[in-house]
Scaffold this active site. Structure first.
Site, short mmCIF file in Angstrom:
data_model
loop_
_atom_site.label_atom_id
_atom_site.label_comp_id
_atom_site.label_asym_id
_atom_site.label_seq_id
_atom_site.Cartn_x
_atom_site.Cartn_y
_atom_site.Cartn_z
N HIS A 164 2.49 -4.09 6.58
CA HIS A 164 1.56 -2.98 6.36
C HIS A 164 1.59 -2.09 7.59
O HIS A 164 2.25 -2.38 8.57
CB HIS A 164 0.14 -3.50 6.15
N GLU B 3 0.80 -5.60 10.78
CA GLU B 3 0.38 -4.18 10.77
C GLU B 3 1.21 -3.40 11.78
O GLU B 3 0.99 -3.48 12.99
CB GLU B 3 -1.12 -4.07 11.11
N GLU C 171 1.83 3.42 2.99
CA GLU C 171 2.42 2.65 4.09
C GLU C 171 3.91 2.44 3.83
O GLU C 171 4.51 1.44 4.24
CB GLU C 171 1.66 1.32 4.24
N HIS D 129 0.85 -1.20 0.00
CA HIS D 129 0.00 0.00 0.00
C HIS D 129 0.88 1.24 0.00
O HIS D 129 1.80 1.37 0.83
CB HIS D 129 -0.92 0.00 1.22
N TYR E 64 -10.74 -10.08 2.26
CA TYR E 64 -10.19 -11.14 1.42
C TYR E 64 -9.37 -10.56 0.27
O TYR E 64 -9.21 -9.35 0.16
CB TYR E 64 -11.32 -12.03 0.88
ZN LIG Z 1 -1.97 -1.97 4.05
#
Ligand SMILES: [Zn+2]
Length: 395
Positions: free
Chosen positions: A306, A365, A165, A162, A346
């Site tokens: 992430h 995360e 991120e 992402h 998902y």
């Molecule tokens: Zn992410």
């Protein structure tokens, strides 16, 4: 650092002289056969750089070496044309410096350009890193995989799936740098001797899965059609700090064929700063490259980094093996991050990886707060993550 082979020199001798593991010297010179070294051949010594020194009155090799705690023969090797007994004031000598400092400082806006610069410097100093081009981004940036070690157990890490991120890339790269220092200088990390992992593990790293997106977030829209289209998708807003997608507005972590239809049904139907899963699975070159890499490498375990939340997702539809539970508990122990087995989301890389290979796959995360995490959190995130990186090697 490069040296020229003299009569009688061997890789084994260099390993002892510089106190660098023999295997790292061999791997830093893939085109040389240790058995047939010739006088005058160039050999890379990993973990060393050259500094230059101007000779002053009274200097001798012996004095220069002992002041710097270097072996006398290091100076002789690096200065083959100088006469040790007859140094001239003002002449320049090459002095080897063992690199104990980081090349990578993660505490900065870590865009593709910073990554490229750091990679070049790391490859210069640690030529035993192997690089593989696994594809190209939509805008043609090379997607690079780095490999370290040659174990049969392949452990994979990736960052910046992402765009906003990107602090995950900075975290991975700084740890990679610390791992390279530890391997080369035979130093532990958090008391752990990491040298066995070079032989046991092949570490596969894709530090930046979405380089176009990261640069969009950090540099603003590029000139030309891709930038104009991104600006249109962002409703003319020049602030891209919330952008997670690739440059075309496809969320790369919604692109994988693992209940993709469920996501497509409830997610945006057209390109957007986040969450659009594409017209079908695996339409984007970045996602395709990552799927092909998993197939080619057969990762023993996979960690996708992430932000944010300080949690670790580790299940998919009961396909995760029992050992994933053991591993995630170790991650919890060393980081304080909370394991979460199932979540109503998902089509991510982790979901697809577990579904297809039934091996341990994790979405980690990092950090607390709201995205994009401020760089002021970097040191704290880094400290939390070190244990997870290490555990992924020894578990
Ligand atoms: Zn992410």
């Amino acid at each position: 650092m490069k040296v020229q082979v003299r009569k009688g020199d061997t890789f084994w001798y260099y390993s002892n002289l510089f106190n660098v593991p023999l295997t790292l010297i061999i791997d830093s010179n893939p085109d040389s056969d240790p058995k047939t070294l010739q006088i005058g051949d160039t050999v890379h010594i990993p973990g060393y750089q050259v500094s230059y020194y101007k000779v002053q009155k009274g200097d001798t090799f012996w004095r220069l070496a002992s002041e710097r705690r270097l072996a006398l023969d290091m100076l002789a090797l690096l200065n083959p044309n100088e006469s040790p007994r007859n140094l001239q004031v003002g002449q320049t000598l090459r002095i080897p410096v063992q690199v104990g400092f980081r090349i990578v400082d993660g505490r900065q806006a870590y865009d593709f350009d910073v990554l490229t610069k750091h990679l070049k410097e790391l490859l210069d100093t640690y030529p035993f890193i192997r690089t593989e081009k696994i594809g190209q981004s939509v805008m043609g940036k090379d997607l690079l995989e780095l490999q370290i070690g040659h174990g049969s157990k392949v452990v994979h890490w990736n960052g910046s799936f992402h765009a906003n991120e990107w602090i995950t890339t900075a975290t991975i790269m700084q740890f990679l740098n610390d791992y390279l220092i530890a391997l080369t200088n035979k130093e532990p990390i958090r008391g752990l001797d990491v040298s066995p992992y070079y032989e046991q593990v092949t570490l596969s790293i894709v530090p930046m899965v979405d380089p176009d997106g990261v640069n969009l977030v950090l540099q603003g829209p590029p000139k030309g059609p891709f930038g104009e289209e991104a600006l249109r998708i962002n409703n003319g807003n020049e602030d891209f700090s919330g952008w997670k997608a690739n440059i075309r507005g496809v969320d790369l972590n919604n692109q994988f064929p693992a209940k993709w239809e469920v996501e497509a049904e409830r997610k945006p139907k057209k390109p957007r700063y986040r969450d659009f899963p594409g017209e079908k699975p695996l339409t984007e070159p970045e996602a395709i490259a990552m799927a092909e890499l998993a197939q080619a490498r057969q990762f023993e375990k996979m960690l996708a980094f992430h932000t944010q939340g300080e949690v670790i997702y580790w299940g998919y539809e009961g396909k995760e093996p029992p050992r994933a539970f053991t591993i995630v508990n170790e991650f919890r122990r060393v980081s304080g991050y909370e394991p979460i087995r199932y979540v109503d989301s998902y089509a991510g890389y982790k979901d697809w990886f577990i579904k297809v290979y039934e091996r341990p796959g994790f979405t980690v995360e990092l950090g607390e707060g709201t995205n994009p995490l401020p760089i002021s959190q970097f040191d704290e995130i880094y400290q939390e993550t070190i244990g997870i990186f290490l555990a992924s090697l020894y578990m």
